[in-house]
Design an enzyme around this catalytic site. Sequence first.
Site, PDB file in Angstrom:
ATOM      1  N   ASP A  27       0.780  -1.257   0.000  1.00 21.76           N
ATOM      2  CA  ASP A  27       0.000   0.000   0.000  1.00 21.76           C
ATOM      3  C   ASP A  27       0.805   1.299   0.000  1.00 21.76           C
ATOM      4  OD1 ASP A  27      -1.963  -1.897   0.214  1.00 21.76           O
ATOM      5  OD2 ASP A  27      -2.804  -1.184   2.099  1.00 21.76           O
ATOM      6  N   LYS A 132      -6.630  -4.922  -3.109  1.00 24.76           N
ATOM      7  CA  LYS A 132      -7.262  -5.563  -1.953  1.00 24.76           C
ATOM      8  C   LYS A 132      -8.304  -4.632  -1.328  1.00 24.76           C
ATOM      9  CE  LYS A 132      -3.516  -4.296   1.270  1.00 24.76           C
ATOM     10  NZ  LYS A 132      -4.250  -3.499   2.240  1.00 24.76           N
ATOM     11  N   CYS A 165      -2.046  -2.453   7.849  1.00 27.24           N
ATOM     12  CA  CYS A 165      -2.020  -3.385   6.707  1.00 27.24           C
ATOM     13  C   CYS A 165      -0.804  -4.304   6.703  1.00 27.24           C
ATOM     14  CB  CYS A 165      -2.145  -2.608   5.408  1.00 27.24           C
ATOM     15  SG  CYS A 165      -3.765  -1.821   5.271  1.00 27.24           S
TER      16      CYS A 165
HETATM   17  N1  TIU Z   1      -2.496   0.373   4.298  1.00 22.81           N
HETATM   18  C1  TIU Z   1      -3.010   0.647   5.502  1.00 22.81           C
HETATM   19  O1  TIU Z   1      -2.391   0.449   6.531  1.00 22.81           O
HETATM   20  N2  TIU Z   1      -4.274   1.223   5.528  1.00 22.81           N
HETATM   21  C2  TIU Z   1      -4.736   1.979   6.530  1.00 22.81           C
HETATM   22  O2  TIU Z   1      -5.901   2.328   6.560  1.00 22.81           O
HETATM   23  N3  TIU Z   1      -3.836   2.349   7.471  1.00 22.81           N
HETATM   24  C3  TIU Z   1      -3.999   3.201   8.513  1.00 22.81           C
HETATM   25  O3  TIU Z   1      -3.094   3.320   9.304  1.00 22.81           O
HETATM   26  N4  TIU Z   1      -5.122   3.887   8.606  1.00 22.81           N
END
Ligand code: TIU
Length: 226
Positions: A27, A132, A165
Amino acid sequence: MSKTIDLAAEPYAFALSPEHCALLIIDMQRDFLEPGGFGEMLGNDVSQLRRTIEPNRRLLAAWRAAGLTALHTREGHRPDLSDLPPAKKIRGKSTTTIGDAGPMGRILVRGEAGHDIIPELYPAPGEPVIDKPGKGAFHATDLHSILQHRDVKQLVVTGVTTEVCVNTTVREANDRGYDCLVLEDCVGSYFPEFHAMGLKMIKAQGGIFGWVAHSDALIKGLAALK
Ligand code: TIU
């Protein structure tokens, strides 16, 4: 290539098997990392995540030079939001939520500018991108199949955020039988204390979810493969 690389890691050395190992970058999306994106709009300090860009860039270059498998993930949803759980849509009670117009297009919607991966770490042709809908990269995706088809048994995991994530994905991977090595300088959180605890949770109890190391050790190990 059957040589293993013994890497200094916690709680003990990680024996990386290049032909059975993939790099999974979680991400590294514009909306989470760039000033003016969704993450910053929610009041988060994106500099805490941006410090991971250069270590990831160096690692990805070394990984590609060694000819190994790299995969990328993106958190987001279909434009019609049919895969967006209603609970996720309303959580936080913000006036602007997933699917609404945000600073870089519709928030966390596939095809929008903010949903895409930052240019510094953009996937190369042939590197799978896993879209995802959840926090974990295995939930409602074909990641496990792709890894099995390539005989992958180990994952080097980097990206954001450490306790959300990255941690969710490492836990999912662990339950599916993968050994995970998390690179401490290549993962980051908006909250330094969650980052520290997120790493501790992975390596505690003899590596209950996996191993933690610094990318320098891996880059040095990859150089020794040549
Ligand atoms: N990729 C991921 O961690 N998505 C989130 O929403 N992370 C947060 O820390 N909010």
